[in-house]
Motif scaffolding. Sequence first.
Motif, PDB file in Angstrom:
ATOM      1  N   ALA A  40      -3.995  -7.384   5.036  1.00 32.69           N
ATOM      2  CA  ALA A  40      -5.003  -6.436   5.516  1.00 32.69           C
ATOM      3  C   ALA A  40      -4.496  -4.997   5.492  1.00 32.69           C
ATOM      4  O   ALA A  40      -5.241  -4.075   5.819  1.00 32.69           O
ATOM      5  CB  ALA A  40      -5.444  -6.803   6.934  1.00 32.69           C
ATOM      6  N   GLU A  41      -3.239  -4.813   5.136  1.00 29.12           N
ATOM      7  CA  GLU A  41      -2.636  -3.484   5.080  1.00 29.12           C
ATOM      8  C   GLU A  41      -2.362  -3.103   3.625  1.00 29.12           C
ATOM      9  O   GLU A  41      -2.165  -3.975   2.767  1.00 29.12           O
ATOM     10  CB  GLU A  41      -1.325  -3.456   5.868  1.00 29.12           C
ATOM     11  CG  GLU A  41      -1.435  -3.884   7.318  1.00 29.12           C
ATOM     12  CD  GLU A  41      -2.072  -2.825   8.194  1.00 29.12           C
ATOM     13  OE1 GLU A  41      -2.081  -1.645   7.774  1.00 29.12           O
ATOM     14  OE2 GLU A  41      -2.550  -3.169   9.284  1.00 29.12           O
ATOM     15  N   ALA A  42      -2.319  -1.807   3.354  1.00 25.78           N
ATOM     16  CA  ALA A  42      -1.949  -1.347   2.020  1.00 25.78           C
ATOM     17  C   ALA A  42      -0.493  -1.727   1.751  1.00 25.78           C
ATOM     18  O   ALA A  42       0.351  -1.634   2.646  1.00 25.78           O
ATOM     19  CB  ALA A  42      -2.126   0.165   1.918  1.00 25.78           C
ATOM     20  N   MET A  43      -0.215  -2.201   0.552  1.00 25.83           N
ATOM     21  CA  MET A  43       1.142  -2.599   0.202  1.00 25.83           C
ATOM     22  C   MET A  43       2.063  -1.376   0.209  1.00 25.83           C
ATOM     23  O   MET A  43       1.786  -0.377  -0.442  1.00 25.83           O
ATOM     24  CB  MET A  43       1.158  -3.244  -1.173  1.00 25.83           C
ATOM     25  CG  MET A  43       2.522  -3.730  -1.621  1.00 25.83           C
ATOM     26  SD  MET A  43       3.147  -5.107  -0.642  1.00 25.83           S
ATOM     27  CE  MET A  43       2.005  -6.413  -1.148  1.00 25.83           C
ATOM     28  N   PRO A  44       3.162  -1.416   0.951  1.00 26.82           N
ATOM     29  CA  PRO A  44       4.095  -0.286   0.953  1.00 26.82           C
ATOM     30  C   PRO A  44       4.655  -0.046  -0.448  1.00 26.82           C
ATOM     31  O   PRO A  44       4.787  -0.975  -1.247  1.00 26.82           O
ATOM     32  CB  PRO A  44       5.209  -0.745   1.912  1.00 26.82           C
ATOM     33  CG  PRO A  44       4.599  -1.818   2.748  1.00 26.82           C
ATOM     34  CD  PRO A  44       3.600  -2.492   1.855  1.00 26.82           C
ATOM     35  N   GLU A  45       4.996   1.199  -0.733  1.00 28.25           N
ATOM     36  CA  GLU A  45       5.594   1.510  -2.023  1.00 28.25           C
ATOM     37  C   GLU A  45       6.909   0.734  -2.153  1.00 28.25           C
ATOM     38  O   GLU A  45       7.750   0.757  -1.268  1.00 28.25           O
ATOM     39  CB  GLU A  45       5.865   3.011  -2.132  1.00 28.25           C
ATOM     40  CG  GLU A  45       6.378   3.438  -3.494  1.00 28.25           C
ATOM     41  CD  GLU A  45       6.532   4.950  -3.607  1.00 28.25           C
ATOM     42  OE1 GLU A  45       7.125   5.386  -4.611  1.00 28.25           O
ATOM     43  OE2 GLU A  45       6.076   5.663  -2.703  1.00 28.25           O
ATOM     44  N   GLY A  46       7.053   0.032  -3.235  1.00 28.62           N
ATOM     45  CA  GLY A  46       8.246  -0.778  -3.420  1.00 28.62           C
ATOM     46  C   GLY A  46       8.122  -2.183  -2.874  1.00 28.62           C
ATOM     47  O   GLY A  46       9.048  -2.980  -2.981  1.00 28.62           O
ATOM     48  N   GLY A  47       6.958  -2.519  -2.269  1.00 30.12           N
ATOM     49  CA  GLY A  47       6.751  -3.859  -1.730  1.00 30.12           C
ATOM     50  C   GLY A  47       7.056  -3.943  -0.251  1.00 30.12           C
ATOM     51  O   GLY A  47       7.636  -3.029   0.345  1.00 30.12           O
ATOM     52  N   ASP A  48       6.662  -5.042   0.367  1.00 26.04           N
ATOM     53  CA  ASP A  48       6.887  -5.242   1.792  1.00 26.04           C
ATOM     54  C   ASP A  48       8.389  -5.331   2.082  1.00 26.04           C
ATOM     55  O   ASP A  48       9.139  -5.933   1.303  1.00 26.04           O
ATOM     56  CB  ASP A  48       6.192  -6.524   2.244  1.00 26.04           C
ATOM     57  CG  ASP A  48       6.199  -6.682   3.751  1.00 26.04           C
ATOM     58  OD1 ASP A  48       5.215  -6.263   4.382  1.00 26.04           O
ATOM     59  OD2 ASP A  48       7.188  -7.219   4.295  1.00 26.04           O
ATOM     60  N   PRO A  49       8.852  -4.764   3.215  1.00 26.39           N
ATOM     61  CA  PRO A  49      10.277  -4.815   3.540  1.00 26.39           C
ATOM     62  C   PRO A  49      10.839  -6.234   3.651  1.00 26.39           C
ATOM     63  O   PRO A  49      12.038  -6.444   3.458  1.00 26.39           O
ATOM     64  CB  PRO A  49      10.356  -4.085   4.894  1.00 26.39           C
ATOM     65  CG  PRO A  49       9.161  -3.186   4.909  1.00 26.39           C
ATOM     66  CD  PRO A  49       8.094  -3.932   4.179  1.00 26.39           C
ATOM     67  N   GLU A  50       9.975  -7.224   3.977  1.00 28.95           N
ATOM     68  CA  GLU A  50      10.436  -8.599   4.133  1.00 28.95           C
ATOM     69  C   GLU A  50      10.313  -9.409   2.839  1.00 28.95           C
ATOM     70  O   GLU A  50      10.680 -10.590   2.812  1.00 28.95           O
ATOM     71  CB  GLU A  50       9.622  -9.298   5.232  1.00 28.95           C
ATOM     72  CG  GLU A  50       9.696  -8.626   6.592  1.00 28.95           C
ATOM     73  CD  GLU A  50      11.073  -8.739   7.220  1.00 28.95           C
ATOM     74  OE1 GLU A  50      11.841  -9.647   6.819  1.00 28.95           O
ATOM     75  OE2 GLU A  50      11.383  -7.929   8.115  1.00 28.95           O
ATOM     76  N   PHE A  51       9.830  -8.777   1.779  1.00 26.09           N
ATOM     77  CA  PHE A  51       9.536  -9.511   0.550  1.00 26.09           C
ATOM     78  C   PHE A  51      10.756 -10.248  -0.015  1.00 26.09           C
ATOM     79  O   PHE A  51      10.629 -11.330  -0.594  1.00 26.09           O
ATOM     80  CB  PHE A  51       8.955  -8.566  -0.505  1.00 26.09           C
ATOM     81  CG  PHE A  51       8.817  -9.175  -1.870  1.00 26.09           C
ATOM     82  CD1 PHE A  51       8.034 -10.301  -2.066  1.00 26.09           C
ATOM     83  CD2 PHE A  51       9.498  -8.643  -2.956  1.00 26.09           C
ATOM     84  CE1 PHE A  51       7.917 -10.879  -3.329  1.00 26.09           C
ATOM     85  CE2 PHE A  51       9.384  -9.217  -4.216  1.00 26.09           C
ATOM     86  CZ  PHE A  51       8.593 -10.335  -4.407  1.00 26.09           C
ATOM     87  N   ALA A  52      11.940  -9.700   0.171  1.00 27.12           N
ATOM     88  CA  ALA A  52      13.149 -10.337  -0.366  1.00 27.12           C
ATOM     89  C   ALA A  52      13.355 -11.741   0.194  1.00 27.12           C
ATOM     90  O   ALA A  52      14.031 -12.568  -0.423  1.00 27.12           O
ATOM     91  CB  ALA A  52      14.375  -9.477  -0.066  1.00 27.12           C
TER      92      ALA A  52
END
Length: 209
Positions: A40-52
């Motif tokens: 529901a939020e815009a994807m942060p630049e570079g992806g979500d911080p937890e994506f790794a």
Amino acid sequence: MKKMLFAALLAGLSTTAQAHEVWIERDGTGPARIYLGEPAEAMPEGGDPEFAKLKAPKLLSAPAARLERKVGFLQAKVPAGDVRAWDDSVFAPWGAAGKKEAVVYYARAGRSEAKAALPFEFVPTTAGSDRFRLVRDGKPVAATEVTFIAPDKATQKLTTDADGEVAAPVAAKGRYLMTAALKDEGAHTTPAGPVAVLHRITTISFVAP
């Protein structure tokens, strides 16, 4: 975002795990894109911080598919049809010894098949329908909150009826997403060891033409 985190604190669920979902997007018969984040939020630049932490989701239709890491999502070539995946190792269990909790994510993209293949899943009542049944191990899940996310990220709270069904208020072209959660108390086994509570979070995305 603050409301989501506060609700997570009240529920006793890891705030990071509660605020995040795993979901799949697919355009036509193209590759599947698997995300970890807040839909529901815009994807942060570079992806979500937890994506790794999203390392090896299990794809049902293509278990041997190579997962290619892109900026903010994993990409895989999959057969035609609806795409499903699950992952029980994104976040490590949390909480005190003997009371640990964990989360398992289920995700589906598409509504061409009116059947379930995951333990916890949204299923269209008929192929291509805007009405869905939330099922757990093949049985309908009634009176459960569903979050509906429109293409413009606007959200609505819905509730499944006595038959576990909910009507998606599709109003325009674009990609829609729904998510729901269950809390299972009791002994469960995870890849990281035993837990006393297992949270199950499921999503479905589909495109309205």
